[in-house]
Design a protein around this motif. Structure first.
Motif, PDB file in Angstrom:
ATOM      1  N   GLY A   1     -98.654 -26.882   0.522  1.00 28.48           N
ATOM      2  CA  GLY A   1     -99.300 -27.887   1.371  1.00 28.48           C
ATOM      3  C   GLY A   1    -100.812 -27.899   1.201  1.00 28.48           C
ATOM      4  N   ASP A   2    -101.405 -26.705   1.090  1.00 29.65           N
ATOM      5  CA  ASP A   2    -102.851 -26.617   0.865  1.00 29.65           C
ATOM      6  C   ASP A   2    -103.227 -27.224  -0.485  1.00 29.65           C
ATOM      7  N   ARG A   3    -102.433 -26.919  -1.515  1.00 25.56           N
ATOM      8  CA  ARG A   3    -102.715 -27.468  -2.846  1.00 25.56           C
ATOM      9  C   ARG A   3    -102.603 -28.991  -2.822  1.00 25.56           C
ATOM     10  N   ARG A   4    -101.572 -29.498  -2.144  1.00 26.05           N
ATOM     11  CA  ARG A   4    -101.379 -30.946  -2.026  1.00 26.05           C
ATOM     12  C   ARG A   4    -102.585 -31.590  -1.356  1.00 26.05           C
ATOM     13  N   ALA A   5    -103.071 -30.977  -0.285  1.00 26.92           N
ATOM     14  CA  ALA A   5    -104.223 -31.514   0.438  1.00 26.92           C
ATOM     15  C   ALA A   5    -105.480 -31.481  -0.439  1.00 26.92           C
ATOM     16  N   ARG A   6    -105.703 -30.405  -1.177  1.00 30.61           N
ATOM     17  CA  ARG A   6    -106.868 -30.314  -2.068  1.00 30.61           C
ATOM     18  C   ARG A   6    -106.795 -31.356  -3.185  1.00 30.61           C
ATOM     19  N   GLU A   7    -105.610 -31.513  -3.763  1.00 32.33           N
ATOM     20  CA  GLU A   7    -105.444 -32.517  -4.827  1.00 32.33           C
ATOM     21  C   GLU A   7    -105.705 -33.919  -4.294  1.00 32.33           C
ATOM     22  N   PHE A   8    -105.177 -34.210  -3.116  1.00 27.28           N
ATOM     23  CA  PHE A   8    -105.373 -35.530  -2.527  1.00 27.28           C
ATOM     24  C   PHE A   8    -106.840 -35.747  -2.179  1.00 27.28           C
ATOM     25  N   ASP A   9    -107.502 -34.732  -1.622  1.00 26.22           N
ATOM     26  CA  ASP A   9    -108.931 -34.844  -1.316  1.00 26.22           C
ATOM     27  C   ASP A   9    -109.739 -35.140  -2.568  1.00 26.22           C
ATOM     28  N   ALA A  10    -109.402 -34.479  -3.671  1.00 22.82           N
ATOM     29  CA  ALA A  10    -110.096 -34.726  -4.935  1.00 22.82           C
ATOM     30  C   ALA A  10    -109.857 -36.164  -5.401  1.00 22.82           C
ATOM     31  N   PHE A  11    -108.634 -36.634  -5.257  1.00 24.40           N
ATOM     32  CA  PHE A  11    -108.319 -38.017  -5.622  1.00 24.40           C
ATOM     33  C   PHE A  11    -109.140 -38.989  -4.787  1.00 24.40           C
TER      34      PHE A  11
END
Length: 167
Positions: A9-19
């Protein structure tokens, strides 16, 4: 197991934030062009962008190599088309701001022009996305481009009510 889910979930949130950091500015400009609002007063565009980003985030774990920008752009286009062509919701009721460079175009012309020229979507892809024949997309893009390049001259009205076209 719980730690793995939290890490995912943390990785998903970081990836989305970068996007979002990389794409939100361009997507906001795209939605502002679509809604034909002034850049400093683009409430409808911001709402449309928020909906598109929420949709993209909800699908994030299912993208499997699919371009998230393309996913967000498809959602923007279909949501805008549905809201304006069917005249429902907050996106379908407002008039274009006269300060917008695309204010003289219809919603359908704006959508096709933005997809084709600003976003670089191929004619066939735009047609498939919008559910229109490619010939219709081509005609809409040509008409919108001509309207922007050669705007109609305003007509003056004389005292008797007859239109006088300036020479």
């Amino acid at each position: 197991m719980h730690d793995r889910q939290l890490a995912r979930g943390d990785r998903r949130a970081r990836e989305f934030d970068a996007f979002v950091t990389g794409a939100a500015g361009r997507l906001l400009h795209t939605t502002t062009l679509l809604t034909a609002e002034a850049p400093d007063a683009n409430v409808r565009a911001q709402r449309l962008l928020t909906l598109a980003l929420a949709h993209t985030y909800a699908r994030w774990h299912r993208l499997h190599g699919e371009d998230p920008y393309d996913c967000a752009r498809r959602y923007l286009a279909t949501r805008f088309a549905r809201a304006t062509w069917h005249r429902y919701g907050p996106l379908g009721r407002a008039r274009p701001d006269p300060r917008s460079p695309l204010a003289s175009l219809t919603a359908q012309e704006r959508l096709v022009l933005v997809l084709r020229l600003y976003e670089g979507v191929a004619e066939e892809q735009a047609a498939a996305l919008l559910g229109l024949p490619a010939e219709r997309v081509h005609a809409l893009c040509d008409r919108a481009t001509a309207a922007l390049l050669h705007p109609a001259k305003p007509t003056a009205v004389s005292g008797a009510g007859a239109k006088v076209v300036p020479s």
